[in-house]
Design a protein around this motif. Structure first.
Motif, PDB file in Angstrom:
ATOM      1  N   VAL A 272      53.551  27.316  55.608  1.00  0.00           N
ATOM      2  CA  VAL A 272      52.484  27.185  54.612  1.00  0.00           C
ATOM      3  C   VAL A 272      53.115  27.136  53.205  1.00  0.00           C
ATOM      4  CG1 VAL A 272      52.079  29.671  54.260  1.00  0.00           C
ATOM      5  CG2 VAL A 272      50.189  28.071  54.014  1.00  0.00           C
ATOM      6  N   ALA A 273      52.500  26.385  52.308  1.00  0.00           N
ATOM      7  CA  ALA A 273      53.031  26.321  50.935  1.00  0.00           C
ATOM      8  C   ALA A 273      52.670  27.598  50.187  1.00  0.00           C
ATOM      9  CB  ALA A 273      52.458  25.111  50.203  1.00  0.00           C
ATOM     10  N   ALA A 274      53.607  28.053  49.336  1.00  0.00           N
ATOM     11  CA  ALA A 274      53.393  29.302  48.591  1.00  0.00           C
ATOM     12  C   ALA A 274      52.090  29.245  47.804  1.00  0.00           C
ATOM     13  CB  ALA A 274      54.573  29.557  47.653  1.00  0.00           C
ATOM     14  N   LYS A 275      51.781  28.078  47.257  1.00  0.00           N
ATOM     15  CA  LYS A 275      50.565  27.991  46.434  1.00  0.00           C
ATOM     16  C   LYS A 275      49.296  28.259  47.244  1.00  0.00           C
ATOM     17  CE  LYS A 275      49.959  22.992  46.831  1.00  0.00           C
ATOM     18  NZ  LYS A 275      49.897  21.720  46.104  1.00  0.00           N
ATOM     19  N   GLU A 276      49.349  27.970  48.567  1.00  0.00           N
ATOM     20  CA  GLU A 276      48.165  28.217  49.397  1.00  0.00           C
ATOM     21  C   GLU A 276      47.851  29.709  49.474  1.00  0.00           C
ATOM     22  OE1 GLU A 276      46.296  25.833  50.204  1.00  0.00           O
ATOM     23  OE2 GLU A 276      47.741  24.238  49.721  1.00  0.00           O
ATOM     24  N   VAL A 277      48.914  30.519  49.478  1.00  0.00           N
ATOM     25  CA  VAL A 277      48.721  31.972  49.517  1.00  0.00           C
ATOM     26  C   VAL A 277      48.002  32.402  48.231  1.00  0.00           C
ATOM     27  CG1 VAL A 277      49.871  34.210  49.736  1.00  0.00           C
ATOM     28  CG2 VAL A 277      50.857  32.194  50.873  1.00  0.00           C
ATOM     29  N   HIS A 278      48.487  31.877  47.116  1.00  0.00           N
ATOM     30  CA  HIS A 278      47.854  32.193  45.827  1.00  0.00           C
ATOM     31  C   HIS A 278      46.397  31.719  45.800  1.00  0.00           C
ATOM     32  CE1 HIS A 278      47.463  32.744  41.445  1.00  0.00           C
ATOM     33  NE2 HIS A 278      46.709  31.658  41.535  1.00  0.00           N
ATOM     34  N   LEU A 279      46.208  30.468  46.196  1.00  0.00           N
ATOM     35  CA  LEU A 279      44.873  29.864  46.032  1.00  0.00           C
ATOM     36  C   LEU A 279      43.821  30.547  46.892  1.00  0.00           C
ATOM     37  CD1 LEU A 279      46.007  26.129  45.731  1.00  0.00           C
ATOM     38  CD2 LEU A 279      45.123  27.609  43.899  1.00  0.00           C
ATOM     39  N   ALA A 280      44.257  31.072  48.049  1.00  0.00           N
ATOM     40  CA  ALA A 280      43.301  31.767  48.918  1.00  0.00           C
ATOM     41  C   ALA A 280      42.744  32.998  48.216  1.00  0.00           C
ATOM     42  CB  ALA A 280      43.978  32.156  50.233  1.00  0.00           C
ATOM     43  N   ALA A 281      43.625  33.733  47.536  1.00  0.00           N
ATOM     44  CA  ALA A 281      43.165  34.918  46.798  1.00  0.00           C
ATOM     45  C   ALA A 281      42.335  34.503  45.588  1.00  0.00           C
ATOM     46  CB  ALA A 281      44.364  35.756  46.352  1.00  0.00           C
ATOM     47  N   ALA A 282      42.808  33.478  44.867  1.00  0.00           N
ATOM     48  CA  ALA A 282      42.118  33.038  43.644  1.00  0.00           C
ATOM     49  C   ALA A 282      40.694  32.582  43.964  1.00  0.00           C
ATOM     50  CB  ALA A 282      42.907  31.913  42.979  1.00  0.00           C
ATOM     51  N   LYS A 283      40.549  31.941  45.135  1.00  0.00           N
ATOM     52  CA  LYS A 283      39.227  31.430  45.521  1.00  0.00           C
ATOM     53  C   LYS A 283      38.226  32.583  45.646  1.00  0.00           C
ATOM     54  CE  LYS A 283      37.231  28.225  48.938  1.00  0.00           C
ATOM     55  NZ  LYS A 283      36.404  29.024  49.870  1.00  0.00           N
ATOM     56  N   VAL A 284      38.643  33.655  46.323  1.00  0.00           N
ATOM     57  CA  VAL A 284      37.744  34.804  46.501  1.00  0.00           C
ATOM     58  C   VAL A 284      37.327  35.349  45.139  1.00  0.00           C
ATOM     59  CG1 VAL A 284      37.599  37.185  47.339  1.00  0.00           C
ATOM     60  CG2 VAL A 284      38.695  35.417  48.761  1.00  0.00           C
TER      61      VAL A 284
END
Lengths: 368, 368
Positions: A272-284
């Motif tokens: 998984v791309a590192a940004k996906e980890v960030h974006l999942a939290a940011a979305k919430v």
């Protein structure tokens, strides 16, 4: 550490003849020096490692650490220790580098002063930036490194569990930080891995706040962000509490951050791309009433340094790999009121992740 | 801090248009950033100060420390804070630098990675090394700096007095270091100023030994080298003890080091060369049975870092000036047996020196 040297060279151009890792004066020490040379003791200011393509290392050490250097080198046959006065280093380096034409350096941790000295010493040399190669090799941990990181996280977790029992009306931020650091050291840490953050009330709205003489009063939220060094490896944990009467808004903030952290954790697996980890939290967070209140990347690699090479921000394309160790730490910051951050350390497994830190993450409302 | 900027420019070539001080990632922060910008809180990774010849400063700070930066700037009218995302810094910098042709940098604390980025951004610029100018300006302290250094030394001195009462058979080096650091923090330190050295027995023969799990037994000598940060300023103190039955040789070693330290102290006054301070101590040791056992310079400047710019070695021609603060720390190291070092912090006065550290320097033989 022949394997480590070879892994770095594998990522460098085939024309590179040598890698030089040079320390300046504390705190300007290249943590990669301690990646190449696993020595438990010593500061090694001004020391230099010259690593060769075959994995061997010439290590130039000052008399101040000669004993430690020689002991450590006895268990690592790839390393030859040269005891030199600091002033003698350039001449000694010249010998070790021979007729190397292309030399790699860790631009990210080398001072420009060191570079200028090297460039003057060898004006014909072509200097190559090895910082990307080093960052990537250091990001994927060996089992022995994970064990040290786990121990560092265990020390932090034990103290995390004890924080609520340390809280006393009237204590200062510095008092609480002192208590936390003392307990980490008593549990075997060689020190804090960064300057402990204890933020009472509105101070919690600043992620990198440093503790001062503000006193704890009933009715404030508390952010504690701290970590231990264990055999040169770092942990980094944040827990947020409420002292005194509960506050419905801060409880909602905490619940949102918990959900954001879990969403980020749920994305973690190799590939998984590192940004996906960030974006999942940011979305919430951005779908909650606290939209826009996450003001930093949601994590970063940890290892020989607490900010060990790269972060998990919205634009980071690097792929998560098995053996990486990083923090997952969303937060919500409300200027004038305070903040909540929850931060754990995890290691990436073949199918997902495993926690290194274990203290309960739920919101603790502590009676004042 | 307009005066500080001006003092640095006074030592730079008249053609220099601006001074850039840029932080990388912890621990690669330029301590001069905190010399130009006296902010009590915040890490300021990736932050940059652009100082102009008129003393004004453009400060580029990330959102992580925006609150602290703005508060601190309110009491320093020469500073304009620009809140930028880290990625936006190069573009913002370009604006602040305008058509500056000659730009000074602190080569000693700037990473080569930062230099490469700046050089790419402004390929026509002539880069000037400001590290000598900065080192010299930072070496002479203002009254307010001396007060912070005095407080840091007081904290260390109080703990130094208490060390004998902390010694217990069976405690580890790390236990003692934890206890010392805790007490410094309880006395108001914001943390240790460097990794505390506690060396039992033969470990004391290595000046930069780091504490481990060796247990205290009767009949060993102990070296404790430690210091506190107080409002970003460091102390650095060493005391050496004997635990259990006295040892006539180690007592003689301690007496020799005491005499060497006093000889060094007796040379200190404005105008004397730094090397004279060193040579006075070295002479005492080299005329004793322990000839050749002083293996480091006899002192170093302290300030915003514990090794703050320069040392007092046998070849250092710099002149001592009123307002300088440095350590005086001769030692004798006997491989396989142990060491003795005595280190105090002093400020140079118009006629001589004044102690900042005050713990008794005599050899304490503590019953086991």
């Amino acid at each position: 550490m022949k394997d480590r040297v070879r892994r770095i060279f594998d990522r460098l151009d085939a024309s590179v003849d040598a890698l030089v890792v040079a320390n300046a004066v504390d705190p300007h020490l290249d943590q990669s020096f301690f990646y190449l040379f696993d020595v438990p003791s010593g500061l090694f200011e001004g020391s230099v490692a010259v690593a060769h393509r075959d994995g061997s290392i010439d290590l130039f050490s000052s008399p101040l650490e000669a004993q430690s250097a020689e002991e450590a080198a006895r268990s690592d046959r790839g390393i030859t220790v040269h005891k030199v006065e600091r002033d003698a280093t350039p001449a000694a380096l010249g010998q070790a580098l021979g007729d190397a034409k292309s030399i790699a350096l860790n631009f990210a941790e080398l001072t420009h002063g060191w570079f200028a000295r090297l460039d003057k010493l060898r004006p014909e040399t072509s200097w190559v930036d090895a910082s990307e190669a080093i960052r990537k090799v250091r990001a994927v941990k060996e089992a022995g490194e994970v064990e040290r990181l786990r121990k560092a996280a265990e020390i932090g977790s034990k103290v995390g569990v004890e924080i609520p029992s340390m809280l006393r009306k009237g204590m200062t931020e510095l008092d609480l930080a002192a208590e936390m650091e003392y307990r980490m050291n008593r549990l075997g840490a060689s020190g804090r891995s960064f300057s402990t953050i204890v933020a009472f009330g509105a101070h919690g709205a600043e992620p990198h706040f440093q503790p001062g003489s503000t006193k704890l009063e009933a009715g404030v939220s508390i952010v504690c962000d701290y970590g231990a060094f264990y055999r040169r490896y770092a942990s980094d944990i944040t827990r947020s509490f409420r002292f005194g009467p509960a506050d419905p808004e801060m409880r909602q903030v905490h619940e949102t951050v918990e959900r954001a952290q879990q969403a980020a954790l749920d994305t973690i697996r190799p590939g998984v791309a590192a940004k996906e980890v960030h974006l999942a939290a940011a979305k919430v967070i951005d779908e909650s009433p606290f939209k826009g209140r996450l003001i930093h990347g949601v994590g970063h690699s940890i290892g020989l340094a607490v900010h060990d090479g790269w972060g998990y921000g919205p634009k980071v394309e690097d792929k998560v790999e098995e053996g990486m160790v990083f923090t997952v730490e969303p937060g919500i910051y409300l200027p004038g009121k305070g903040g909540v951050r929850i931060e754990d350390d995890i290691v990436v497994t073949s199918k997902g992740y495993e926690f290194l830190s274990t203290a309960p993450r739920g919101y603790l409302e502590v009676a004042s």
